[in-house]
Design an enzyme around this catalytic site. Sequence first.
Site, PDB file in Angstrom:
ATOM      1  N   ASP A   1      25.822 -36.776  66.701  1.00 24.10           N
ATOM      2  CA  ASP A   1      26.758 -36.142  67.618  1.00 24.10           C
ATOM      3  C   ASP A   1      26.150 -36.004  69.018  1.00 24.10           C
ATOM      4  OD1 ASP A   1      29.278 -34.667  68.031  1.00 24.10           O
ATOM      5  OD2 ASP A   1      27.952 -32.948  68.398  1.00 24.10           O
TER       6      ASP A   1
ATOM      7  N   GLU B   1      27.237 -41.069  68.913  1.00 23.08           N
ATOM      8  CA  GLU B   1      28.413 -40.844  69.755  1.00 23.08           C
ATOM      9  C   GLU B   1      27.963 -40.602  71.195  1.00 23.08           C
ATOM     10  OE1 GLU B   1      31.574 -37.434  70.996  1.00 23.08           O
ATOM     11  OE2 GLU B   1      29.555 -37.052  70.308  1.00 23.08           O
TER      12      GLU B   1
END
Length: 475
Positions: free
Chosen positions: A232, A262
Site C-alpha cells: 500500500d 500501489e
Amino acid sequence: MNKTIMQFFEWYLPSDGGHWNFLKEHCKQLSDVGINTLWLPPAYKGGGGINDTGYGVYDLYDLGEFDQKGAVRTKYGTKDQYIEAIAEAHKNNIEILADIVLNQKGGADDTEWVKVVKVDPANRNNKISDEYDIKAWTKFNFPGRNNKYSDFKWNWEHFNGVDWDENKKESAIFEFTGIGKGWDQDVDSENGNYDYLMLTDVDVSSPVVYEELLKWALWYIEIANLDGFRLDAVKHIDYEFFTRLINDLRTITKKELFTVGEYWSGDTNVLKKYVEETCHAFNIFDVPLHYNFFSAAKEKGNYDLRSLKSNTLISCKPENSVTFVNNHDTQPGQSLESFVDKSFSLQAYTFILTRQEGVPNVFFGDYYGIPNNNIAPLKDELDKLLKARKDFAYGVQHDYFDDAHVVGWTREDGLAALISNGNDDGCIKMFVSEKLSGKNFVDITGNVQGEIKIAEDGNGDFKVNGNSYSVWCMV
Ligand code: CA
C-alpha cells in the site's frame, strides 16, 4: 498457465465478519475460471475496529484474534477463518497476496509529548513554526494482545509525523524533530515531499522499525502461509525500504513472493523511475492505463481507441506491470474516484485479460457487483473472458490499432480479440497463424454468432458489433 489476480474485496463490503467465509466457499469456482492469485484486504485490526477496511492499521499482529478496538474479529472475520480460507485457496491452487499497510498507523492507545515543527500542507519542506511540543497519539501498547508474538511497543521515535495535537486540539501537519528525524527524502515529490499521507506516519528509515517490520513480515508469511504482497501507498514510503524488505524476505524464506506496489500516479515517467529506483524488485499497478480506460468510458464514441496503449506502464515496463480496470479507491464515492463503468469496462477487461503485457487484476466489485453503488455484477461476462485467457491467450501477439473506433489483436496459439466504441459494426482482417489455417473460431463472448475460418495465409476476417467486444477462440 497465465497468471490472473483477483482483488478480493471492494470498499463497501458489509462489516459482518463474513468475508473470509465467503472466500472459502468461492475458491473452487474462482479456480475453475482461471483465477490463480488473490489479493486479500488488510487482515489486521484497524483503529476503527470492525468498521475499518484495514488501512487504518492499529496492530499488525492482530489478525482477528484479540479483543482490541471493540471486538476480536475484524471487518472480514476472525484469524481462524482467515487461515482456513487461505488453506482452502491453496487447496485449489490459488496463491495469496496479503495487503501490506506500513505507511501509517491509527488508533494509538495513548498520547505523549513530542517536539515538532508545523509544515505547510502544500509544501512539506516549508516549516511554518518554531519547534514546540505537542501531545501526539503515538503510543501503541496493545494491552489486549499482552505481548503475544511480539513485545514491541511503538512510540514517537518510530514515527515521522502526525496531523493532530491533542493539547491544543489542533489539526495540521506536524513533522517530528530531533536526531534522525525529518521526512524521508526518497519519496514522491508532490506537495514538496509526500512522505506524510495520514494518521501517524511510520519512520521506515529507523533501524529499530526496520528490524521490527522484518520480524513481523516473517511471522506473517509463516502464520498465514502467504505467497506474496500488495504494497500500500509506496509513493509515501522511502524507496529503499521495500526493495530491501522484499529482497530480505525472499532470501530468508526462499519463496518467490510475487509483489505488486500501489504507486498512485497517472504519470508514466514517475512510475518508470520508481520501477528503476527499486531495481525492478517488484511490479506496480499500471495507473495510467486505468486512466486511459476511464477516459474511454467517459468520452465514449469521441475517444480514439488507438490511444489506449499511449503513455502506459505496459508500453515501457511490461514485465513490471499489473493491469487493472477498477479498484476499491476508484469505485464511486472513494478517494480516487475514477470508475470505469459498463460503457467501457468489458472492453477494458478484454484488453487486460487477452493481451500479452502485464499481469491482469480483476476487481471484486466488477465481478460480484457493488450493491452500495447500485453496480450490477459482470460475473457471467467476465467468466467468459477469463476462460479465453486461461485457455487461449498465449503465443506471439499481433496488433491492429489502425482505426479510431475498432481495434484488435491476436495471439498465435488461437485467439483474436476486438473492441469497438462506435455505433457501427466492425471487421478487421488479422493474422493469427499459418499453423491454424483451416481451423474455425467462435466468439466466446457470444456477442457475434457464427464461425470464422482461418485462411491458408493464417488470416481471418474477425467481426465485432458496434460499442462492443468479441474474443474469437479456436473451436
Ligand atoms: Ca510515509
